[in-house]
Design an enzyme around this catalytic site. Structure first.
Site, mmCIF file in Angstrom:
data_model
loop_
_atom_site.group_PDB
_atom_site.id
_atom_site.type_symbol
_atom_site.label_atom_id
_atom_site.label_comp_id
_atom_site.label_asym_id
_atom_site.label_seq_id
_atom_site.Cartn_x
_atom_site.Cartn_y
_atom_site.Cartn_z
ATOM 1 N N GLU A 7 26.570 26.446 -12.182
ATOM 2 C CA GLU A 7 27.568 26.099 -13.200
ATOM 3 C C GLU A 7 28.476 27.290 -13.444
ATOM 4 O O GLU A 7 28.004 28.397 -13.692
ATOM 5 C CB GLU A 7 26.886 25.688 -14.520
ATOM 6 C CG GLU A 7 27.886 25.180 -15.555
ATOM 7 C CD GLU A 7 27.210 24.657 -16.814
ATOM 8 O OE1 GLU A 7 26.219 23.907 -16.710
ATOM 9 O OE2 GLU A 7 27.690 25.014 -17.904
ATOM 10 N N TYR B 119 21.761 15.340 -19.693
ATOM 11 C CA TYR B 119 21.375 16.083 -20.902
ATOM 12 C C TYR B 119 19.982 15.633 -21.341
ATOM 13 O O TYR B 119 19.700 14.439 -21.375
ATOM 14 C CB TYR B 119 22.385 15.845 -22.028
ATOM 15 C CG TYR B 119 23.637 16.698 -21.928
ATOM 16 C CD1 TYR B 119 23.676 17.970 -22.500
ATOM 17 C CD2 TYR B 119 24.772 16.245 -21.266
ATOM 18 C CE1 TYR B 119 24.824 18.760 -22.427
ATOM 19 C CE2 TYR B 119 25.926 17.027 -21.186
ATOM 20 C CZ TYR B 119 25.940 18.285 -21.773
ATOM 21 O OH TYR B 119 27.068 19.062 -21.698
ATOM 22 N N TYR C 8 31.135 31.852 -17.013
ATOM 23 C CA TYR C 8 32.433 31.328 -17.434
ATOM 24 C C TYR C 8 33.398 32.500 -17.325
ATOM 25 O O TYR C 8 33.138 33.582 -17.872
ATOM 26 C CB TYR C 8 32.341 30.734 -18.850
ATOM 27 C CG TYR C 8 31.731 29.327 -18.781
ATOM 28 C CD1 TYR C 8 32.532 28.192 -18.788
ATOM 29 C CD2 TYR C 8 30.364 29.160 -18.583
ATOM 30 C CE1 TYR C 8 31.995 26.919 -18.642
ATOM 31 C CE2 TYR C 8 29.820 27.887 -18.432
ATOM 32 C CZ TYR C 8 30.645 26.765 -18.461
ATOM 33 O OH TYR C 8 30.121 25.510 -18.297
ATOM 34 N N TRP D 228 27.275 9.525 -20.048
ATOM 35 C CA TRP D 228 28.558 9.429 -20.739
ATOM 36 C C TRP D 228 29.724 9.220 -19.758
ATOM 37 O O TRP D 228 30.649 8.454 -20.013
ATOM 38 C CB TRP D 228 28.745 10.728 -21.504
ATOM 39 C CG TRP D 228 29.743 10.739 -22.592
ATOM 40 C CD1 TRP D 228 30.551 9.727 -23.006
ATOM 41 C CD2 TRP D 228 30.030 11.863 -23.412
ATOM 42 N NE1 TRP D 228 31.328 10.151 -24.027
ATOM 43 C CE2 TRP D 228 31.037 11.451 -24.306
ATOM 44 C CE3 TRP D 228 29.545 13.167 -23.478
ATOM 45 C CZ2 TRP D 228 31.559 12.325 -25.258
ATOM 46 C CZ3 TRP D 228 30.069 14.023 -24.424
ATOM 47 C CH2 TRP D 228 31.060 13.596 -25.305
ATOM 48 N N GLU E 287 39.215 18.952 -23.105
ATOM 49 C CA GLU E 287 38.853 20.368 -23.192
ATOM 50 C C GLU E 287 39.255 21.030 -21.880
ATOM 51 O O GLU E 287 39.308 20.372 -20.837
ATOM 52 C CB GLU E 287 37.374 20.561 -23.542
ATOM 53 C CG GLU E 287 36.406 19.778 -22.711
ATOM 54 C CD GLU E 287 34.983 19.817 -23.287
ATOM 55 O OE1 GLU E 287 34.820 19.726 -24.513
ATOM 56 O OE2 GLU E 287 34.051 19.951 -22.496
ATOM 57 N N HIS F 79 19.486 18.899 -17.648
ATOM 58 C CA HIS F 79 20.475 19.715 -18.345
ATOM 59 C C HIS F 79 20.040 20.017 -19.779
ATOM 60 O O HIS F 79 20.530 19.424 -20.736
ATOM 61 C CB HIS F 79 21.823 18.987 -18.318
ATOM 62 C CG HIS F 79 23.003 19.862 -18.591
ATOM 63 N ND1 HIS F 79 23.571 20.678 -17.645
ATOM 64 C CD2 HIS F 79 23.737 20.049 -19.713
ATOM 65 C CE1 HIS F 79 24.597 21.322 -18.167
ATOM 66 N NE2 HIS F 79 24.714 20.971 -19.434
ATOM 67 N N GLU G 186 19.740 25.609 -18.574
ATOM 68 C CA GLU G 186 20.042 26.860 -19.284
ATOM 69 C C GLU G 186 18.980 27.182 -20.337
ATOM 70 O O GLU G 186 19.178 26.937 -21.534
ATOM 71 C CB GLU G 186 21.432 26.801 -19.920
ATOM 72 C CG GLU G 186 22.544 26.777 -18.901
ATOM 73 C CD GLU G 186 23.939 26.976 -19.491
ATOM 74 O OE1 GLU G 186 24.096 26.907 -20.722
ATOM 75 O OE2 GLU G 186 24.876 27.213 -18.692
ATOM 76 N N TRP H 146 32.115 23.388 -13.611
ATOM 77 C CA TRP H 146 32.129 22.587 -14.838
ATOM 78 C C TRP H 146 33.555 22.231 -15.189
ATOM 79 O O TRP H 146 34.326 23.162 -15.416
ATOM 80 C CB TRP H 146 31.496 23.409 -15.974
ATOM 81 C CG TRP H 146 31.262 22.637 -17.230
ATOM 82 C CD1 TRP H 146 32.049 22.626 -18.343
ATOM 83 C CD2 TRP H 146 30.167 21.757 -17.496
ATOM 84 N NE1 TRP H 146 31.503 21.794 -19.295
ATOM 85 C CE2 TRP H 146 30.361 21.249 -18.802
ATOM 86 C CE3 TRP H 146 29.059 21.331 -16.755
ATOM 87 C CZ2 TRP H 146 29.478 20.340 -19.382
ATOM 88 C CZ3 TRP H 146 28.189 20.446 -17.345
ATOM 89 C CH2 TRP H 146 28.407 19.950 -18.652
HETATM 90 C C1 IDC Z 1 29.647 21.434 -23.316
HETATM 91 C C2 IDC Z 1 30.763 20.428 -23.159
HETATM 92 C C3 IDC Z 1 31.098 19.827 -24.499
HETATM 93 C C4 IDC Z 1 29.836 19.285 -25.132
HETATM 94 C C5 IDC Z 1 28.770 20.369 -25.177
HETATM 95 C C6 IDC Z 1 27.456 19.885 -25.747
HETATM 96 O O1 IDC Z 1 31.884 21.059 -22.595
HETATM 97 O O2 IDC Z 1 32.060 18.806 -24.375
HETATM 98 O O3 IDC Z 1 30.124 18.869 -26.441
HETATM 99 O O4 IDC Z 1 28.536 20.863 -23.870
HETATM 100 O O5 IDC Z 1 26.966 18.823 -25.040
HETATM 101 C C7 IDC Z 1 27.305 25.255 -20.875
HETATM 102 C C8 IDC Z 1 26.541 23.992 -20.786
HETATM 103 C C9 IDC Z 1 27.473 22.794 -20.884
HETATM 104 C C10 IDC Z 1 28.572 23.042 -21.916
HETATM 105 C C11 IDC Z 1 29.446 24.173 -21.368
HETATM 106 C C12 IDC Z 1 30.660 24.472 -22.227
HETATM 107 O O6 IDC Z 1 25.772 23.912 -19.613
HETATM 108 O O7 IDC Z 1 26.701 21.667 -21.212
HETATM 109 O O8 IDC Z 1 29.335 21.893 -22.019
HETATM 110 N N1 IDC Z 1 28.599 25.358 -21.194
HETATM 111 O O9 IDC Z 1 30.268 24.900 -23.500
HETATM 112 N N2 IDC Z 1 26.817 26.450 -20.683
HETATM 113 C C13 IDC Z 1 27.797 27.349 -20.904
HETATM 114 C C14 IDC Z 1 28.943 26.664 -21.227
#
Ligand code: IDC
Length: 475
Positions: free
Chosen positions: A256, A93, A230, A66, A297, A129, A167, A290
């Site tokens: 991440e 992904y 996070y 993407w 976002e 991913h 994950e 990330w």
């Molecule tokens: C999120 C992206 C979002 C997308 C979503 C699904 O921010 O734009 O729509 O994935 O593809 C993770 C994941 C990571 C997530 C991120 C935030 O590894 O792919 O990205 N997140 O939710 N783990 C915890 C948080």
């Protein structure tokens, strides 16, 4: 005389050429990979080929398919030189939003990202991913095909690290029952081809259970377990799990993390971020943030104005981008603790108190939106600077129809009154200012500043954009 001149000219030209060449070669600093070579894991620590500890810091490319435009050598060289990144994590992904397998058809995008990172002399993580597909066994056969091919391609490339599942998640996705058996098979397949490059292994509960993995470790060399956090969702309890794992001699890579909560959106958590940064520095834990994306976002680091080849101005970076860049550059330099470009098109995510203030979508300094002070309007913010000093506000502003002694005021609150810091005059075009705040702003749990209209009535207004609070850490 002309003859003599020529005699002199030749040696000077040669000398100048030699000097230029010397400058050129001394200017060509070694890349992080040239300096450190192939990585290895010793005990719980990621080390270089000489066995010295290394701590890599860098960014995650959200999705090689993407956001593949950003996977080019110029962009990665920018992240290397301007940001100080030493590693890129390229996310592929494994499943699309319809629940269909996706990774193998987008393999070429991963190759492009890896090759770009190698060209820029960076370490690069090939990230399988998985996310909605919580159980990594779901695409195990694809993973085996994929990683065998990656290992063939990159076994002699010291830049490359493999991350075999990002994950794992789901109640039945346990370490001993699912993730470890998956890892054993995929690692065996990689190791038959590439005996050395470091392999990262995800852990249950969206890679938060490094403790469980450490209790039942894999018996291969050069393995690290991943922890993801996070800042707005995961706190000291997760750091305790990391310390537990390290105590058992398991190596941890924080492949991440985000400045937001786990949704990747909403407000930033700078203070919580710093607790993690200190923790990771203390334990020399490598990390990737990330993420590189221009999606709207908050965990995104760039805006849609950011060119795919890098060369980003500050205004091309989001709040998270400014903060993370200053973290990668080193926390001793100026830290952006807060920034708002109003790209969320509200004042809430910046935590502003605002009066008689709107959003200007026609004429932003950068991005899509600016804030607009109408007559009598103000934008105020309370924030904590605990642990920081030399606080300054950076902002871009532009006025319309300001007359006479009309001003735009920058003020701070002393508990009773708003005190002046600086009056900004009229400005027909966007100008950028850096305004030092008074001593009271340093190391203060609840400092307040305000930008307010020093004009009443009429058709005057002032647009504000890219407001940032910059400060230095108190040592
Ligand atoms: C999120 C992206 C979002 C997308 C979503 C699904 O921010 O734009 O729509 O994935 O593809 C993770 C994941 C990571 C997530 C991120 C935030 O590894 O792919 O990205 N997140 O939710 N783990 C915890 C948080």
């Amino acid at each position: 005389m002309p003859v003599r001149k020529n005699y002199i000219k030749v040696p000077i030209a040669i000398l100048l050429g030699m000097a230029a060449a010397a400058l050129f070669f001394s200017g060509c600093a070694q890349t992080v990979v040239q300096k450190n070579g192939r990585l290895q894991v010793i005990g719980n620590q990621l080390c270089n080929e000489r066995g010295e500890a290394v701590q890599l810091k860098g960014m995650i490319l959200m999705d090689v398919a993407w956001f593949g435009d950003y996977a080019n050598p110029a962009c990665f060289a920018w992240l290397r030189d301007d940001w100080g990144c030493t590693v890129i994590r390229a996310a592929l992904y494994t499943q699309d939003s319809f629940g269909q397998p996706r990774a193998l058809t987008q393999k070429k995008d991963m190759l492009k990202a890896v090759d770009a990172a190698v060209a820029a002399g960076l370490y690069v993580i090939i990230d399988w991913h998985n996310l909605a597909d919580g159980n990594p066994m779901k695409y195990k056969s694809e993973a085996l095909t994929f990683f065998r091919e990656m290992a063939e391609l990159y076994k002699d490339t010291p830049n490359v690290l493999y991350e075999i599942c990002s994950e794992p998640n789901g109640d039945d996705v346990t370490w001993s029952g699912v993730v470890k058996p998956y890892a054993q098979e995929v690692i065996t397949a990689i190791r038959e081809i590439d005996p050395k490059n470091v392999i990262l292994v995800g852990t249950p509960t969206w890679s938060q259970r490094v403790d469980i993995a450490a209790d039942d470790p894999l018996s291969f060399d050069n393995i690290m377990y991943t922890c993801h956090f996070y800042a707005g969702s995961h706190f000291s309890a997760l750091r305790d799990k990391v310390e537990y794992a390290l105590g058992k001699d398991a190596a941890v890579f924080i492949s991440e993390w985000g400045t937001t909560d786990h949704t990747g959106n909403g407000i930033l958590y700078p203070e919580e971020t710093f607790e993690w940064i200190d923790f990771m520095d203390e334990h020399k834990i490598s990390w990737t943030n990330w993420c590189i994306t221009s999606r709207k976002e908050s965990s995104a680091v760039i805006k849609h104005t950011a060119l795919s080849e890098g060369s980003w101005a500050d205004g091309d970076l989001t709040e998270s981008g400014l903060l993370v860049r200053s973290l990668i550059r080193g926390q001793d330099s100026a830290i952006v603790l807060f920034a708002d470009g109003f790209e969320t098109e509200n004042f809430t995510s910046g935590g502003w108190y605002n009066e008689n203030t709107g959003l200007d979508r026609d004429d932003a300094f950068h991005g899509y939106t600016a804030a607009l002070l109408n007559p009598g309007g103000s934008l105020a913010k309370e924030f904590s600077t605990a642990g920081f000093m030399n606080v300054r506000v950076q902002l871009a502003y532009k006025t319309q129809n300001l007359a006479g002694d009309d001003t735009v005021k920058v003020e701070w609150y002393d508990g009773d009154n708003w005190q002046p810091v600086k009056n900004l005059g009229s400005s027909q075009s966007w100008t950028k200012h850096t305004i030092p705040l008074p001593e009271q702003a340093s190391d203060n749990y609840s400092f307040q500043f305000r930008i307010s209209a020093g004009f009443e009535g009429g058709d005057e207004n002032a647009a504000l954009d890219d407001i940032a609070l910059i400060m230095d850490r108190i040592e």
